[in-house]
Design an enzyme around this catalytic site. Structure first.
Site, PDB file in Angstrom:
ATOM      1  N   GLN A 181      14.251  10.963  10.840  1.00 60.10           N
ATOM      2  CA  GLN A 181      13.036  11.694  10.472  1.00 60.10           C
ATOM      3  C   GLN A 181      11.973  10.793  11.000  1.00 60.10           C
ATOM      4  O   GLN A 181      11.709   9.752  10.608  1.00 60.10           O
ATOM      5  CB  GLN A 181      13.075  11.863   8.815  1.00 60.10           C
ATOM      6  CG  GLN A 181      11.743  12.618   8.568  1.00 60.10           C
ATOM      7  CD  GLN A 181      10.885  11.760   7.918  1.00 60.10           C
ATOM      8  OE1 GLN A 181      10.943  10.775   7.118  1.00 60.10           O
ATOM      9  NE2 GLN A 181       9.448  11.879   8.499  1.00 60.10           N
TER      10      GLN A 181
ATOM     11  N   THR B 223       8.881  15.826  10.295  1.00 61.87           N
ATOM     12  CA  THR B 223       8.378  16.318   9.075  1.00 61.87           C
ATOM     13  C   THR B 223       6.790  16.677   9.192  1.00 61.87           C
ATOM     14  O   THR B 223       6.046  15.913   9.753  1.00 61.87           O
ATOM     15  CB  THR B 223       8.551  15.345   7.862  1.00 61.87           C
ATOM     16  OG1 THR B 223       9.756  15.147   7.636  1.00 61.87           O
ATOM     17  CG2 THR B 223       7.845  15.772   6.640  1.00 61.87           C
TER      18      THR B 223
ATOM     19  N   ARG C 215       0.003  11.892  -6.112  1.00 63.61           N
ATOM     20  CA  ARG C 215       1.327  11.833  -7.067  1.00 63.61           C
ATOM     21  C   ARG C 215       0.604  11.090  -8.335  1.00 63.61           C
ATOM     22  O   ARG C 215       0.367   9.813  -8.351  1.00 63.61           O
ATOM     23  CB  ARG C 215       2.380  11.078  -6.329  1.00 63.61           C
ATOM     24  CG  ARG C 215       2.614  11.991  -5.142  1.00 63.61           C
ATOM     25  CD  ARG C 215       3.835  11.450  -4.729  1.00 63.61           C
ATOM     26  NE  ARG C 215       4.049  12.245  -3.352  1.00 63.61           N
ATOM     27  CZ  ARG C 215       4.428  11.834  -1.947  1.00 63.61           C
ATOM     28  NH1 ARG C 215       4.977  10.458  -2.289  1.00 63.61           N
ATOM     29  NH2 ARG C 215       4.523  12.260  -0.913  1.00 63.61           N
TER      30      ARG C 215
ATOM     31  N   HIS D  69       8.644  19.284   0.628  1.00 68.03           N
ATOM     32  CA  HIS D  69       8.528  17.985   0.365  1.00 68.03           C
ATOM     33  C   HIS D  69       9.065  17.689  -1.148  1.00 68.03           C
ATOM     34  O   HIS D  69       8.424  16.858  -1.663  1.00 68.03           O
ATOM     35  CB  HIS D  69       7.372  17.245   0.694  1.00 68.03           C
ATOM     36  CG  HIS D  69       7.355  15.923   1.239  1.00 68.03           C
ATOM     37  ND1 HIS D  69       7.407  15.822   2.701  1.00 68.03           N
ATOM     38  CD2 HIS D  69       7.543  14.769   0.894  1.00 68.03           C
ATOM     39  CE1 HIS D  69       7.432  14.594   2.889  1.00 68.03           C
ATOM     40  NE2 HIS D  69       7.532  13.843   1.734  1.00 68.03           N
TER      41      HIS D  69
ATOM     42  N   ARG E  54       6.190  17.233  -3.599  1.00 64.49           N
ATOM     43  CA  ARG E  54       5.247  16.062  -3.767  1.00 64.49           C
ATOM     44  C   ARG E  54       4.157  15.945  -2.742  1.00 64.49           C
ATOM     45  O   ARG E  54       3.464  15.003  -2.784  1.00 64.49           O
ATOM     46  CB  ARG E  54       6.275  14.822  -2.974  1.00 64.49           C
ATOM     47  CG  ARG E  54       7.600  14.516  -3.901  1.00 64.49           C
ATOM     48  CD  ARG E  54       8.498  13.742  -3.334  1.00 64.49           C
ATOM     49  NE  ARG E  54       8.318  12.255  -2.978  1.00 64.49           N
ATOM     50  CZ  ARG E  54       8.358  11.554  -4.218  1.00 64.49           C
ATOM     51  NH1 ARG E  54       8.766  11.936  -5.112  1.00 64.49           N
ATOM     52  NH2 ARG E  54       8.087  10.384  -3.817  1.00 64.49           N
TER      53      ARG E  54
HETATM   54  C1  LIG Z   1      11.102   9.377  -3.113  1.00 61.76           C
HETATM   55  C2  LIG Z   1      11.168  10.455  -2.219  1.00 61.76           C
HETATM   56  C3  LIG Z   1      10.762   9.721  -0.996  1.00 61.76           C
HETATM   57  C4  LIG Z   1      10.590  10.901  -0.043  1.00 61.76           C
HETATM   58  N1  LIG Z   1      10.437  10.419   1.116  1.00 61.76           N
HETATM   59  C5  LIG Z   1      10.443  11.253   2.175  1.00 61.76           C
HETATM   60  C6  LIG Z   1      10.174  10.912   3.715  1.00 61.76           C
HETATM   61  O1  LIG Z   1      10.126   9.696   3.920  1.00 61.76           O
HETATM   62  N2  LIG Z   1      10.327  11.832   4.502  1.00 61.76           N
HETATM   63  C7  LIG Z   1      10.782  13.108   4.353  1.00 61.76           C
HETATM   64  O2  LIG Z   1      10.251  14.070   5.331  1.00 61.76           O
HETATM   65  N3  LIG Z   1      10.826  13.503   3.040  1.00 61.76           N
HETATM   66  C8  LIG Z   1      10.770  12.717   2.055  1.00 61.76           C
HETATM   67  N4  LIG Z   1      11.119  13.083   0.818  1.00 61.76           N
HETATM   68  C9  LIG Z   1      11.432  14.676   0.605  1.00 61.76           C
HETATM   69  C10 LIG Z   1      12.695  14.905   0.752  1.00 61.76           C
HETATM   70  O3  LIG Z   1      13.216  14.696   2.073  1.00 61.76           O
HETATM   71  C11 LIG Z   1      13.127  16.309   0.485  1.00 61.76           C
HETATM   72  O4  LIG Z   1      12.381  17.262   0.972  1.00 61.76           O
HETATM   73  C12 LIG Z   1      12.831  16.559  -1.260  1.00 61.76           C
HETATM   74  O5  LIG Z   1      13.155  15.365  -2.176  1.00 61.76           O
HETATM   75  C13 LIG Z   1      13.651  17.638  -1.759  1.00 61.76           C
HETATM   76  O6  LIG Z   1      13.636  18.129  -2.921  1.00 61.76           O
HETATM   77  P1  LIG Z   1      14.741  17.472  -4.064  1.00 61.76           P
HETATM   78  O7  LIG Z   1      14.245  16.080  -4.234  1.00 61.76           O
HETATM   79  O8  LIG Z   1      14.469  18.398  -5.138  1.00 61.76           O
HETATM   80  O9  LIG Z   1      15.996  17.645  -3.735  1.00 61.76           O
HETATM   81  C14 LIG Z   1      11.083  12.060  -0.230  1.00 61.76           C
HETATM   82  C15 LIG Z   1      11.466  12.640  -1.470  1.00 61.76           C
HETATM   83  C16 LIG Z   1      11.399  11.570  -2.426  1.00 61.76           C
HETATM   84  C17 LIG Z   1      11.879  12.021  -3.907  1.00 61.76           C
END
Ligand SMILES: Cc1cc2nc3c(=O)[nH]c(=O)nc-3n(C[C@H](O)[C@H](O)[C@H](O)COP(=O)(O)O)c2cc1C
Length: 390
Positions: A136, A164, A173, A284, A287
């Protein structure tokens, strides 16, 4: 027999139970970093709640004596329609967290997507041989760096590139603000006090903590200066990112190119015109833009636009096998999970992520059996209760 089952494993009977165990294991700022969302966390809650609004209509007499959970995506067959999604700083949850999660995914027969913000480098992850592995990335202000990461991913044998698009500015956040959590982590006095209560995590991470950083951003041979890296990260993102950047990446990357963070059907339409191979409907995990639609709510619009021409995946709030079945019934090809892998890591490293995937597989299998469906292709809109519209 049961004496051989570790205590944590008996307690890790569901994804929600794994979250509780992770909360108990991690210092508050670290748990909240993973668990939290942007601002009022409306989208975060909405992601999970959207699954409550959908009901299954089973057909038990269709008889599904054996269930096949496998799906074929981008030329690889996965043993289950659940993929380990990209999460930055997984190495903060367990030593070498990214490589533990990738190994668990490969052993379970599914794909693993490495975050741009991994602690280990993308080359170190590739050394595990875990496959299929996806990389990614973002579009950076310095387009040369976008190119550099893409070329490194190709050289390291990644099977797909995930761009992404919903992280072009950092989400707000507020749990992290309250906890004084920063990336890379620097803990204030109260944070340190909280950490001391989580002795096992602290002991396990004692050698790792000083090294927790964004591995891919430290240039080879460069000593990782955390402060400099943190500054670089914020200035790296580019809200001016647009379709010409996608076209550029399409020229550069020959393998499957997947857009992550699509909610609007217009973007799905344009993505197809740009030759994108797959879409991840995602916000995301709540977030980034608080107030955005739940992924599951946005899914039908994207599916209708794409008309089966490229796979549409979904993430956000998937916590049960039945959630996966519902997303598939609405047209998703597979789901990704974010936070659940971090909970798995926090509890037991590779074994924890393996347990997380096992829970999804067992639950999907049970739901399919109860619905009278014997393979993934048999999961479609006919399995859903149609609500009367007023
Ligand atoms: C701690 C954390 C770090 C994340 N870092 C990234 C990232 O670096 N790149 C990205 O595309 N998504 C990132 N995400 C989003 C996840 O890929 C995903 O879209 C999301 O967590 C999905 O929801 P869920 O946690 O409810 O399964 C992150 C999510 C979390 C919880």
């Amino acid at each position: 027999m049961s004496a051989e089952v570790p205590r944590w494993r008996r307690k890790a009977y569901s994804i929600a139970a794994m979250r509780d165990l992770a909360r108990a294991a991690l210092p508050r700022p670290v748990f909240d970093f993973a668990d939290g969302g942007a601002e009022d966390e409306r989208t975060l809650r909405r992601n999970e709640a959207a699954f409550d609004d959908i009901a299954l209509l089973p057909k038990p007499l269709d008889g599904a004596a054996a269930r096949d959970l496998s799906v074929t995506l981008f030329g690889s067959t996965l043993k289950l329609p659940v993929i380990v999604g990209p999460t930055g700083l997984a190495g903060l949850f367990w030593p070498d967290g990214e490589r533990c999660a990738a190994r668990a995914a490969a052993k379970a027969g599914t794909a693993f997507c490495l975050s741009h913000g991994s602690v280990c480098t993308l080359e170190q992850l590739a050394e595990t041989g875990a496959a299929p592995r996806w990389m990614q990335i973002f579009v950076y202000r310095d387009r040369g760096f976008t190119r550099e990461l893409t070329e490194r991913a190709a050289k390291a044998g990644y099977d797909a590139l995930v761009l992404t698009i919903d992280n072009q500015m950092l989400g707000n956040r507020e749990r992290d603000i309250r906890n004084g959590f920063s990336i890379p982590p620097r803990f204030g006095l109260s944070g340190l006090a909280g950490m001391a209560l989580k002795a096992k995590w602290l002991w396990r991470m004692r050698r790792e903590l000083p090294r927790v950083t964004f591995g891919n951003y430290a240039r080879p041979g460069e000593t990782a200066d955390l402060k400099a890296l943190a500054g670089r990260m914020a200035s790296l993102l580019d809200p001016a990112m647009s379709w010409p950047d996608v076209a550029e990446l399409r020229k550069l990357w020959r393998g499957p190119l997947i857009l992550k963070g699509v909610l609007h059907p217009d973007e799905a339409r344009r993505a197809m015109a740009e030759g994108i191979d797959g879409i991840i409907v995602s916000n995301h995990g709540g977030r980034q833009l608080d107030g955005a639609a739940a992924s599951l709510e946005a899914l039908p619009g994207v599916v209708a636009t794409v008309e089966g021409r490229i796979p549409v995946l979904l993430d956000g709030g998937v916590r049960r096998g039945s959630d996966v079945v519902k997303a598939l019934a609405l047209g998703a090809a597979a789901c990704l999970v974010g936070r659940p892998q971090l909970w798995g890591l926090a509890i037991a490293g590779e074994a924890g992520v393996a347990r997380m995937l096992e829970i999804y597989a067992q639950e999907i299998d049970r739901v399919m059996g109860l619905c009278g469906v014997s393979n993934i292709a048999g999961i479609n809109g006919n399995l859903l209760l149609k609500r009367k519209t007023a």
